[in-house]
Design a protein around this motif. Structure first.
Motif, PDB file in Angstrom:
ATOM      1  N   PHE A  19      44.401  42.175  42.350  1.00  0.00           N
ATOM      2  CA  PHE A  19      43.374  42.741  42.424  1.00  0.00           C
ATOM      3  C   PHE A  19      42.933  41.076  42.495  1.00  0.00           C
ATOM      4  N   ARG A  20      43.272  39.952  41.450  1.00  0.00           N
ATOM      5  CA  ARG A  20      42.054  39.419  41.180  1.00  0.00           C
ATOM      6  C   ARG A  20      41.872  38.175  41.959  1.00  0.00           C
ATOM      7  N   ASP A  21      43.336  38.095  43.406  1.00  0.00           N
ATOM      8  CA  ASP A  21      42.784  37.197  44.560  1.00  0.00           C
ATOM      9  C   ASP A  21      42.043  38.643  45.372  1.00  0.00           C
ATOM     10  N   LEU A  22      42.140  39.873  45.075  1.00  0.00           N
ATOM     11  CA  LEU A  22      41.522  40.824  46.664  1.00  0.00           C
ATOM     12  C   LEU A  22      39.488  40.233  45.941  1.00  0.00           C
ATOM     13  N   ALA A  23      39.818  40.460  44.581  1.00  0.00           N
ATOM     14  CA  ALA A  23      38.031  40.366  44.374  1.00  0.00           C
ATOM     15  C   ALA A  23      38.091  38.868  44.760  1.00  0.00           C
ATOM     16  N   ARG A  24      38.719  38.176  44.432  1.00  0.00           N
ATOM     17  CA  ARG A  24      37.613  36.903  45.138  1.00  0.00           C
ATOM     18  C   ARG A  24      37.901  36.590  45.980  1.00  0.00           C
ATOM     19  N   ALA A  25      38.126  37.175  47.176  1.00  0.00           N
ATOM     20  CA  ALA A  25      38.187  36.900  48.672  1.00  0.00           C
ATOM     21  C   ALA A  25      36.572  37.352  48.903  1.00  0.00           C
ATOM     22  N   GLU A  26      36.816  38.933  48.773  1.00  0.00           N
ATOM     23  CA  GLU A  26      35.257  39.986  48.227  1.00  0.00           C
ATOM     24  C   GLU A  26      34.482  38.632  48.264  1.00  0.00           C
ATOM     25  N   GLY A  27      34.636  38.406  46.956  1.00  0.00           N
ATOM     26  CA  GLY A  27      33.436  36.840  46.631  1.00  0.00           C
ATOM     27  C   GLY A  27      32.888  36.016  46.864  1.00  0.00           C
ATOM     28  N   ILE A  28      34.028  35.847  48.268  1.00  0.00           N
ATOM     29  CA  ILE A  28      33.696  34.508  49.371  1.00  0.00           C
ATOM     30  C   ILE A  28      32.589  35.623  50.110  1.00  0.00           C
ATOM     31  N   HIS A  29      32.738  36.640  50.414  1.00  0.00           N
ATOM     32  CA  HIS A  29      32.403  37.495  52.003  1.00  0.00           C
ATOM     33  C   HIS A  29      31.025  37.709  51.119  1.00  0.00           C
ATOM     34  N   ALA A  30      30.533  37.601  49.734  1.00  0.00           N
ATOM     35  CA  ALA A  30      29.264  38.085  48.911  1.00  0.00           C
ATOM     36  C   ALA A  30      28.583  36.931  49.809  1.00  0.00           C
ATOM     37  N   GLU A  31      29.128  35.493  49.183  1.00  0.00           N
ATOM     38  CA  GLU A  31      28.689  34.507  48.835  1.00  0.00           C
ATOM     39  C   GLU A  31      27.974  33.807  50.220  1.00  0.00           C
ATOM     40  N   GLU A  32      28.752  34.292  51.474  1.00  0.00           N
ATOM     41  CA  GLU A  32      28.363  33.897  52.792  1.00  0.00           C
ATOM     42  C   GLU A  32      27.610  34.874  53.565  1.00  0.00           C
ATOM     43  N   ILE A  33      27.812  36.419  52.941  1.00  0.00           N
ATOM     44  CA  ILE A  33      26.001  37.184  52.942  1.00  0.00           C
ATOM     45  C   ILE A  33      24.997  36.760  52.578  1.00  0.00           C
ATOM     46  N   ARG A  34      24.743  35.757  51.014  1.00  0.00           N
ATOM     47  CA  ARG A  34      23.449  35.534  50.468  1.00  0.00           C
ATOM     48  C   ARG A  34      23.187  34.721  51.118  1.00  0.00           C
ATOM     49  N   LEU A  53      21.457  43.026  55.213  1.00  0.00           N
ATOM     50  CA  LEU A  53      22.496  42.031  54.279  1.00  0.00           C
ATOM     51  C   LEU A  53      21.861  42.309  53.366  1.00  0.00           C
ATOM     52  N   ALA A  54      20.827  42.774  52.798  1.00  0.00           N
ATOM     53  CA  ALA A  54      21.187  43.621  51.766  1.00  0.00           C
ATOM     54  C   ALA A  54      22.342  44.594  51.324  1.00  0.00           C
ATOM     55  N   VAL A  55      22.215  44.751  52.418  1.00  0.00           N
ATOM     56  CA  VAL A  55      23.376  46.463  51.991  1.00  0.00           C
ATOM     57  C   VAL A  55      24.869  45.846  52.361  1.00  0.00           C
ATOM     58  N   ALA A  56      24.918  44.908  53.539  1.00  0.00           N
ATOM     59  CA  ALA A  56      26.482  43.875  53.612  1.00  0.00           C
ATOM     60  C   ALA A  56      26.374  43.183  52.207  1.00  0.00           C
ATOM     61  N   TRP A  57      25.036  43.194  51.298  1.00  0.00           N
ATOM     62  CA  TRP A  57      26.409  41.987  50.485  1.00  0.00           C
ATOM     63  C   TRP A  57      26.453  42.843  49.383  1.00  0.00           C
ATOM     64  N   ARG A  58      25.786  44.507  49.469  1.00  0.00           N
ATOM     65  CA  ARG A  58      26.177  45.356  48.146  1.00  0.00           C
ATOM     66  C   ARG A  58      27.721  45.888  48.320  1.00  0.00           C
ATOM     67  N   ILE A  59      28.198  45.928  49.531  1.00  0.00           N
ATOM     68  CA  ILE A  59      29.674  46.224  50.196  1.00  0.00           C
ATOM     69  C   ILE A  59      30.120  45.275  49.092  1.00  0.00           C
ATOM     70  N   GLU A  60      30.194  44.800  49.390  1.00  0.00           N
ATOM     71  CA  GLU A  60      31.250  43.473  48.719  1.00  0.00           C
ATOM     72  C   GLU A  60      30.775  43.545  47.761  1.00  0.00           C
ATOM     73  N   ALA A  61      29.258  42.770  47.000  1.00  0.00           N
ATOM     74  CA  ALA A  61      29.454  42.187  45.688  1.00  0.00           C
ATOM     75  C   ALA A  61      30.353  43.789  45.099  1.00  0.00           C
ATOM     76  N   VAL A  95      19.234  39.022  47.828  1.00  0.00           N
ATOM     77  CA  VAL A  95      19.788  40.298  48.121  1.00  0.00           C
ATOM     78  C   VAL A  95      19.820  40.858  47.494  1.00  0.00           C
ATOM     79  N   ALA A  96      20.367  40.955  46.606  1.00  0.00           N
ATOM     80  CA  ALA A  96      20.797  41.956  45.214  1.00  0.00           C
ATOM     81  C   ALA A  96      18.990  42.909  44.532  1.00  0.00           C
ATOM     82  N   ALA A  97      17.755  42.124  44.421  1.00  0.00           N
ATOM     83  CA  ALA A  97      16.961  43.118  44.256  1.00  0.00           C
ATOM     84  C   ALA A  97      16.522  44.356  45.409  1.00  0.00           C
TER      85      ALA A  97
END
Ligand SMILES: Cc1ncc(C[n+]2csc(CCOP(=O)(O)OP(=O)(O)O)c2C)c(N)n1
Ligand code: SF4
Ligand SMILES: [Mg+2]
Lengths: 278, 174
Positions: free
Chosen positions: B48-63, B15-23, B71-73
């Motif tokens: 690029f901002r839209d792509l960043a937003r989409a990846e941000g949503i994925h990161a949040e889901e994993i968190r 989960l931590a690595v998956a979060w990191r990939i998205e972040a 996950v960050a630590a």
């Protein structure tokens, strides 16, 4: 906080400033910046314990993009500035950033003598074999047949071999890196910074605007086929067959760094002023 | 850029690595958006901002999935990209000031495909059942992302070969 804890707590982002780089999209220097911040985080050094010193050129803009101490100096004079800083503030980690024009043309003489003097600092030259900032003139590392409107027919002049010069002049650590592998470059930076004395790293960093052909470097670079050596004669022999694309540490020397006994960082300002009154 | 494949042996690490990939992907798209803004390419900056937003949503889901786990630590402790690059991050070297949304989506497609290969590798090599189960979910998701980017790409025509030609080039180099 212990060094290990500091290292875990440090993030590459902590070393970035709020200044947005103005390099062309695709420029290798973006990756070099990434390697700098990753290396600083891996070392766990607080930003105020690092000074990034540069001359002039696209590559030399890098200090502004970090939040360490920085000095964007005069063209070709980054090493002179850095040497002055390091002898007066030996507690600082001094990293010097330059380009092939800044470091090998106008700053060429400083390069030789900085290697000889062996002050404990790390010299990074982002080599794109061109003067990027002034729009594409050939530099000392440009191929002799680089044929453009600014150098019709090419210069016909034999290119300079930075690693040979560094080794022959006494640099205590000599390496080559490629901007497109930022983690591997960060590892070399970490090693270079930790190594006592004058460390030199040539980073191949493509200029996508004036040397679009350098995008090919990605498929030309390869890990050096041999391990680093502490034998300067052996390192020199390896360079005889080097085509400029072997990546890794070439030489780790054991010379004692030069540190003059006089540190003036805590000198009394009034006394200093009196000394310089004409 | 070479791709990194750290060994993952527990669900929290995955989960931590998956979060990191998205972040990492968010950070990279934001950097590209900022570059495009600097070069007055507003259309591409928005992509690029839209792509960043989409990846941000994925990161949040994993968190959220990770619950109490920081996950960050944990990702910092694992330090998964000691060599190679975070798989979903767009390659900065492929950027160009005259690139088009088609090129941006090609970068995104390559990133999603690398992420898919990354999780697929974990699925095929992990021995821990919980890791395998979660990796299978990530594989399914990344497959969806690949399909989504492909659908988006259909809306853009491939630019002509001379897309990077600049009528007002930085300097005459012919
Ligand atoms: C004393 C002086 N001479 C000349 C210049 C013009 N000048 C600015 S940058 C540069 C060359 C930069 O080339 P390089 O160091 O390779 O950096 P790059 O832009 O390629 O990164 C020159 C000649 C100057 N700024 N100052
Ligand atoms: S001109 Fe070349 S070196 Fe300068 S920012 Fe652009 S790509 Fe980089
Ligand atoms: Mg240059």
């Amino acid at each position: 906080m212990s060094t290990a804890e500091m290292r875990l707590a440090c993030k590459p982002g902590d070393y970035k400033s709020d200044v947005q780089p103005v390099w062309c999209p695709g420029c290798g220097d973006y990756h070099v910046l990434m390697s700098f911040t990753r290396a600083f985080a891996a070392l766990g050094l607080p930003p105020e314990k690092i000074a990034v010193i540069s001359g002039i050129g696209c590559s030399s803009r890098i200090p502004a993009y970090t939040n360490c101490y920085g000095f964007h100096g005069v063209h070709g004079r980054s090493l002179a500035l850095a040497a002055g800083l390091k002898v007066t503030r030996p507690d600082l980690t001094v990293v010097v950033a330059s380009g092939d024009g800044d470091g090998y043309s106008i700053g060429g003489n400083h390069f030789l003598h900085a290697c000889r003097r062996n002050i404990d600092m790390t010299y990074v030259v982002m080599d794109n074999r061109v003067y990027g900032m002034t729009k594409g003139q050939p530099s000392p590392t440009t191929e002799p047949d680089f044929d453009t409107a600014l150098s019709p027919g090419g210069t016909g002049v034999r290119p300079f071999h930075p690693l040979v010069i560094a080794l022959a002049s006494g640099a205590n650590f000599v390496a080559r890196a490629f901007s497109g592998s930022p983690n591997e470059t960060a590892d070399i930076l970490v090693e270079a910074i930790r190594h006592p004395g004058f460390s030199f790293i040539e980073i191949l960093s493509p200029c996508v605007t004036f040397r679009p052909d350098e995008k090919e470097w990605k498929s030309m670079v390869r890990p050096a086929p041999v391990e680093a050596t502490d034998d300067a004669a052996r390192a020199a022999r390896r360079l005889m067959t080097d085509d400029g694309f072997n990546i890794g540490v070439l030489y780790r020397g054991e010379r004692r760094p030069f540190q003059p006994p006089f540190g003036r960082a805590d000198a009394d300002l009034t006394a200093l002023e009196t000394e310089f009154v004409l | 850029m070479t791709q990194a494949t750290p060994e993952i042996t527990s669900l929290p690490d995955l989960l931590a690595v998956a979060w990191r990939i998205e972040a990492d992907a968010v950070e990279r798209y934001q950097a590209l958006a900022a570059q495009m803004e600097t070069f007055n390419n507003a259309e591409l900056a928005a992509v690029f901002r839209d792509l960043a937003r989409a990846e941000g949503i994925h990161a949040e889901e994993i968190r959220r999935m990770a619950g109490d786990l920081d996950v960050a630590a944990r990702a910092r402790e694992i330090d998964p990209w000691r060599s190679g690059e975070s798989p979903e991050s767009a390659d900065l070297a492929e950027a160009h000031y005259k690139m088009t949304p088609w090129h941006a989506l090609q970068l995104a497609l390559a990133g999603e495909q690398r992420a898919l290969a990354f999780f697929d590798h974990i699925l095929k090599t992990a021995t821990d059942e919980a890791v395998r189960k979660m990796a299978a979910e990530f594989v399914e998701e990344e497959n969806e992302h690949v399909d989504l980017v492909r659908r988006l790409l259909r809306r853009h025509r491939e630019p002509s070969e001379n897309w990077s030609e600049d009528p007002d080039a930085p300097v005459a180099q012919d």
